[in-house]
Design an enzyme around this catalytic site. Structure first.
Site, PDB file in Angstrom:
ATOM      1  N   LYS A  18       6.058  82.570 -49.281  1.00  0.00           N
ATOM      2  CA  LYS A  18       7.210  81.679 -49.349  1.00  0.00           C
ATOM      3  C   LYS A  18       6.940  80.593 -50.397  1.00  0.00           C
ATOM      4  O   LYS A  18       6.249  79.615 -50.125  1.00  0.00           O
ATOM      5  CB  LYS A  18       7.444  81.031 -47.975  1.00  0.00           C
ATOM      6  CG  LYS A  18       8.877  80.644 -47.647  1.00  0.00           C
ATOM      7  CD  LYS A  18       9.434  79.523 -48.442  1.00  0.00           C
ATOM      8  CE  LYS A  18       8.798  78.170 -48.180  1.00  0.00           C
ATOM      9  NZ  LYS A  18       9.385  77.154 -49.114  1.00  0.00           N
ATOM     10  N   GLU A  42      -4.414  72.833 -48.037  1.00  0.00           N
ATOM     11  CA  GLU A  42      -4.735  72.103 -49.274  1.00  0.00           C
ATOM     12  C   GLU A  42      -3.608  71.100 -49.476  1.00  0.00           C
ATOM     13  O   GLU A  42      -2.480  71.506 -49.743  1.00  0.00           O
ATOM     14  CB  GLU A  42      -4.830  73.057 -50.455  1.00  0.00           C
ATOM     15  CG  GLU A  42      -5.950  74.067 -50.357  1.00  0.00           C
ATOM     16  CD  GLU A  42      -7.331  73.430 -50.411  1.00  0.00           C
ATOM     17  OE1 GLU A  42      -8.311  74.120 -50.123  1.00  0.00           O
ATOM     18  OE2 GLU A  42      -7.422  72.227 -50.744  1.00  0.00           O
ATOM     19  N   CYS A  58      -2.085  67.430 -57.510  1.00  0.00           N
ATOM     20  CA  CYS A  58      -2.802  66.927 -56.340  1.00  0.00           C
ATOM     21  C   CYS A  58      -4.116  66.297 -56.779  1.00  0.00           C
ATOM     22  O   CYS A  58      -4.675  65.456 -56.109  1.00  0.00           O
ATOM     23  CB  CYS A  58      -3.075  68.054 -55.363  1.00  0.00           C
ATOM     24  SG  CYS A  58      -3.958  69.413 -56.121  1.00  0.00           S
ATOM     25  N   GLU A  97       0.007  58.345 -52.013  1.00  0.00           N
ATOM     26  CA  GLU A  97       0.204  59.316 -53.097  1.00  0.00           C
ATOM     27  C   GLU A  97       1.612  59.127 -53.653  1.00  0.00           C
ATOM     28  O   GLU A  97       2.597  59.340 -52.958  1.00  0.00           O
ATOM     29  CB  GLU A  97       0.035  60.746 -52.597  1.00  0.00           C
ATOM     30  CG  GLU A  97       0.168  61.774 -53.715  1.00  0.00           C
ATOM     31  CD  GLU A  97       0.010  63.197 -53.223  1.00  0.00           C
ATOM     32  OE1 GLU A  97       0.762  63.599 -52.322  1.00  0.00           O
ATOM     33  OE2 GLU A  97      -0.882  63.909 -53.729  1.00  0.00           O
TER      34      GLU A  97
HETATM   35  N1  NAD Z   1      -4.448  70.297 -52.569  1.00  0.00           N
HETATM   36  C1  NAD Z   1      -3.835  71.124 -53.376  1.00  0.00           C
HETATM   37  O1  NAD Z   1      -4.375  72.159 -53.809  1.00  0.00           O
HETATM   38  C2  NAD Z   1      -2.420  70.834 -53.801  1.00  0.00           C
HETATM   39  C3  NAD Z   1      -1.891  71.529 -54.886  1.00  0.00           C
HETATM   40  C4  NAD Z   1      -0.569  71.276 -55.259  1.00  0.00           C
HETATM   41  C5  NAD Z   1       0.187  70.311 -54.595  1.00  0.00           C
HETATM   42  N2  NAD Z   1      -0.371  69.657 -53.538  1.00  0.00           N
HETATM   43  C6  NAD Z   1       0.391  68.636 -52.823  1.00  0.00           C
HETATM   44  O2  NAD Z   1       1.737  69.091 -52.598  1.00  0.00           O
HETATM   45  C7  NAD Z   1       2.623  67.984 -52.617  1.00  0.00           C
HETATM   46  C8  NAD Z   1       3.746  68.239 -53.603  1.00  0.00           C
HETATM   47  O3  NAD Z   1       4.288  69.534 -53.381  1.00  0.00           O
HETATM   48  P1  NAD Z   1       5.613  69.751 -52.512  1.00  0.00           P
HETATM   49  O4  NAD Z   1       6.550  68.630 -52.739  1.00  0.00           O
HETATM   50  O5  NAD Z   1       6.055  71.132 -52.762  1.00  0.00           O
HETATM   51  O6  NAD Z   1       5.022  69.654 -51.011  1.00  0.00           O
HETATM   52  P2  NAD Z   1       5.798  69.934 -49.626  1.00  0.00           P
HETATM   53  O7  NAD Z   1       4.809  69.736 -48.581  1.00  0.00           O
HETATM   54  O8  NAD Z   1       7.078  69.183 -49.587  1.00  0.00           O
HETATM   55  O9  NAD Z   1       6.208  71.512 -49.691  1.00  0.00           O
HETATM   56  C9  NAD Z   1       5.216  72.490 -49.829  1.00  0.00           C
HETATM   57  C10 NAD Z   1       5.737  73.822 -49.259  1.00  0.00           C
HETATM   58  O10 NAD Z   1       5.897  73.686 -47.853  1.00  0.00           O
HETATM   59  C11 NAD Z   1       7.190  74.138 -47.458  1.00  0.00           C
HETATM   60  N3  NAD Z   1       7.551  73.398 -46.242  1.00  0.00           N
HETATM   61  C12 NAD Z   1       8.180  72.214 -46.151  1.00  0.00           C
HETATM   62  N4  NAD Z   1       8.308  71.841 -44.860  1.00  0.00           N
HETATM   63  C13 NAD Z   1       7.718  72.824 -44.115  1.00  0.00           C
HETATM   64  C14 NAD Z   1       7.502  73.048 -42.717  1.00  0.00           C
HETATM   65  N5  NAD Z   1       7.918  72.160 -41.809  1.00  0.00           N
HETATM   66  N6  NAD Z   1       6.854  74.172 -42.321  1.00  0.00           N
HETATM   67  C15 NAD Z   1       6.419  75.069 -43.232  1.00  0.00           C
HETATM   68  N7  NAD Z   1       6.604  74.939 -44.575  1.00  0.00           N
HETATM   69  C16 NAD Z   1       7.239  73.818 -44.995  1.00  0.00           C
HETATM   70  C17 NAD Z   1       8.041  73.868 -48.659  1.00  0.00           C
HETATM   71  O11 NAD Z   1       9.210  74.645 -48.625  1.00  0.00           O
HETATM   72  C18 NAD Z   1       7.096  74.241 -49.789  1.00  0.00           C
HETATM   73  O12 NAD Z   1       7.117  75.635 -50.003  1.00  0.00           O
HETATM   74  C19 NAD Z   1       1.786  66.777 -53.016  1.00  0.00           C
HETATM   75  O13 NAD Z   1       1.412  66.062 -51.879  1.00  0.00           O
HETATM   76  C20 NAD Z   1       0.558  67.396 -53.654  1.00  0.00           C
HETATM   77  O14 NAD Z   1      -0.580  66.563 -53.572  1.00  0.00           O
HETATM   78  C21 NAD Z   1      -1.654  69.888 -53.127  1.00  0.00           C
HETATM   79  O1  LIG Z   2      -1.895  70.472 -57.894  1.00  0.00           O
HETATM   80  C1  LIG Z   2      -2.556  71.533 -57.940  1.00  0.00           C
HETATM   81  C2  LIG Z   2      -3.923  71.444 -58.440  1.00  0.00           C
HETATM   82  O2  LIG Z   2      -4.150  70.081 -58.675  1.00  0.00           O
HETATM   83  C3  LIG Z   2      -4.092  72.228 -59.707  1.00  0.00           C
HETATM   84  S1  LIG Z   2      -5.420  71.687 -60.587  1.00  0.00           S
HETATM   85  O3  LIG Z   2      -6.588  71.893 -59.692  1.00  0.00           O
HETATM   86  O4  LIG Z   2      -5.225  70.265 -60.890  1.00  0.00           O
HETATM   87  O5  LIG Z   2      -5.506  72.491 -61.799  1.00  0.00           O
END
Ligand code: NAD
Ligand SMILES: O=C[C@H](O)CS(=O)(=O)O
Length: 498
Positions: free
Chosen positions: A175, A249, A283, A384
């Site tokens: 998804k 993550e 992230c 964040e």
């Molecule tokens: N640690 C990592 O590797 C990493 C990498 C990329 C982004 N991020 C984090 O992601 C965030 C930004 O991305 P975003 O806005 O897509 O995050 P988000 O948490 O809003 O959404 C992430 C995913 O979760 C789904 N989702 C939302 N609510 C849900 C629920 N209740 N149950 C199951 N799935 C649900 C969304 O549809 C989407 O596919 C930032 O906090 C960023 O730090 C972390």
């Molecule tokens: O947000 C996703 C990860 O941060 C990708 S990266 O590790 O910064 O390349």
């Protein structure tokens, strides 16, 4: 009419049972509709999980090296389509082509790495305590895996999960984010064209409700999630209640320490890329600059001079350094901190507003921004923001720098710029993070290295590298007793003391 896309379930493209769709738009020009995608519901999740279940026996019994050969073909196809995928990604989520090509390259590297690991899914053989008995461990797939991902690395991050999952013999329901559905669809097209059997990876498009249905589904054996800490925490509660295997993550608030002896040319490059690359929407983005008082003014001045030269625009145009934020909500969130910061006593040094270039009015653009006089417990330093906003904190020693760096609920990436080898090695141990760079910016990891965070960023698992296979396999202990008699293990079989 923009293209209509579909879910991919059991090897066929199909509309959502709801018959409803949602649009994906170009954040650099929101009039530009990328396409319309299925607004799926629980029935679609049921169909996808059932397809994954049907495919599991055949796929898990396929010899691992054969699974690896298909992953190699997927990597080759991703390479062949790299420019088209990168262009589509920039159009859908905004980061410049140089970054989206890098995103696809991460997926290619992950495909080849996972393919190689299919010949290394080792168990162990262990000498038995008893005569004529053979002990060993083997690795078995978990079952049906639900993969839920964010929008900012819409090709790389899903493959960090899907590829080791299928390499290990699992089947998948994927998804993607509702902010990057086209990238998800293009990925599944690559898998289909590479000959991945029907049902091994299934695509269900939609919002968080679809993700929720996947998490709750009783026939999904494991969930791997990348996204915000807020959502990940909710998923963790559900999986705890259902005793479901889970990898998280989540968010970051990554610190970059610059000591008084640092190479400031190097540190400047690291700040510009770490803080303003991907418009701060990583992230691993550098959101806190913890700088020694002796070099504070000089470094801030150089950052301001360089940042004000960064070019904002459509990432598909040459020379663009910083693309748009992903959507209007993200823009409003970043704008809210332009009041929060000064209200807390921070000083806005540069940026702080949308660009005054009328050609950018159709996009969610925001100027690279920097605040000084930030203290550790300000919201600017704790929350964040997920935008091009850098908070600068001043310290007077290595010890104080580490204390400030660790004063956060997150623990993903971190870095220290210093020429002092002792501080460099101390930081590797002292910084509470899943990743520490010495003389490099706070970014992620290479495909063959473990990637993940501690504290509020993760839950003990890692994407990437060799460790991710521990998540997608279960260890099974096997005994073969060829003594022809009952041997009572767990009894006192020790020989009588002499
Ligand atoms: N640690 C990592 O590797 C990493 C990498 C990329 C982004 N991020 C984090 O992601 C965030 C930004 O991305 P975003 O806005 O897509 O995050 P988000 O948490 O809003 O959404 C992430 C995913 O979760 C789904 N989702 C939302 N609510 C849900 C629920 N209740 N149950 C199951 N799935 C649900 C969304 O549809 C989407 O596919 C930032 O906090 C960023 O730090 C972390
Ligand atoms: O947000 C996703 C990860 O941060 C990708 S990266 O590790 O910064 O390349």
């Amino acid at each position: 009419m923009a293209d209509l896309f579909q879910n991919y379930i059991d090897g066929t493209w199909q509309a959502a049972a709801t018959g409803k769709t949602f649009a994906s738009r170009n954040p650099a020009s929101f009039q530009d509709v990328v396409g319309h995608f299925p607004a799926s519901g629980p029935a679609d999740v049921d169909d996808a999980v059932a397809a994954a279940q049907r495919a599991f026996d055949g796929w898990s019994s396929t010899p691992a090296p054969e699974r690896g050969r298909i992953l190699k073909r997927i990597g080759d196809l991703l390479l062949a389509r790299k420019d088209d995928l990168a262009d589509a990604m920039t159009r859908e989520m905004g980061k410049p082509l140089s970054e989206t090509r890098g995103d696809v390259q991460e997926a290619i590297d992950t495909a080849y790495y996972a393919a190689s690991e299919t010949r290394r899914l080792f168990g162990h053989t262990v000498p038995s305590e008893l005569p004529d008995k053979f002990n060993m461990s083997i690795r078995r797939p978990v079952g049906v895996c639900g993969i839920i991902t964010a929008w900012n690395f819409p090709v790389a991050v899903p493959t960090w999960k899907i590829f080791p999952a299928i390499a290990s013999g699992n089947t998948v329901v994927f998804k993607p984010s509702e902010e990057s559905p086209h990238c998800g669809a293009l990925l599944l097209q690559v898998f289909a064209d590479a000959g991945l059997p029907a049902g091994v990876v299934n695509l269900v498009q939609g919002d968080g409700t679809v993700g929720g249905a996947l998490v709750e589904h009783p026939s999904v054996d494991a969930i791997s999630f990348t996204g915000s800490t807020e959502v990940g925490t909710k998923i963790g509660e559900t999986c705890g209640r259902l005793n479901k295997k889970l990898s998280l993550e989540m968010g970051g608030k990554n610190p970059m320490i610059v000591m008084e002896d640092a190479d400031l040319d190097l540190a400047l490059e690291g700040v510009l890329w770490g803080a303003y690359g991907t418009t701060g929407q990583r992230c691993t983005a550098t959101s806190r600059l913890i700088v020694h008082e002796d070099v504070h003014d000089k470094l801030v001045s150089r950052i301001q001079e360089a940042a004000e030269d960064l070019t904002l625009g459509d990432g598909r145009e040459d020379g663009v350094d910083v693309g748009p934020l992903i959507n209007e909500d993200a823009l409003k969130k970043v704008q809210s901190y332009m009041e929060i910061g000064p209200d807390e006593g921070a000083t806005l040094v540069f940026g702080g507003d949308t660009p005054d270039d009328p050609t950018l009015d159709d996009g969610y653009f925001f100027q690279p921004t920097l605040f000084t006089d930030v203290t550790p417990n300000m919201r600017l330093a704790q929350e964040e923001i997920f935008g091009p906003v850098l908070s600068v904190l001043t310290v007077s020693s290595y010890e104080e720098a580490v204390e400030v760096a660790n004063n956060t609920d997150y623990g993903l990436s971190s870095s220290i710029y210093t020429e002092n080898v002792r501080n460099a090695f101390r930081a590797m141990h002292d910084l509470e993070a899943g990743i520490t760079y010495v003389n490099g910016p706070t970014i992620g990891a290479e495909a063959h290295m473990p990637f993940g965070g501690v504290k509020g960023t993760g839950n003990g698992h890692r994407d990437g590298g060799w460790e991710v296979f521990d998540f997608y396999t279960e260890t099974k202990t096997v005994y073969v007793d060829y003594s022809g008699q009952l041997q009572k293990a767990q009894m006192d079989n020790a020989p009588d003391a002499e």
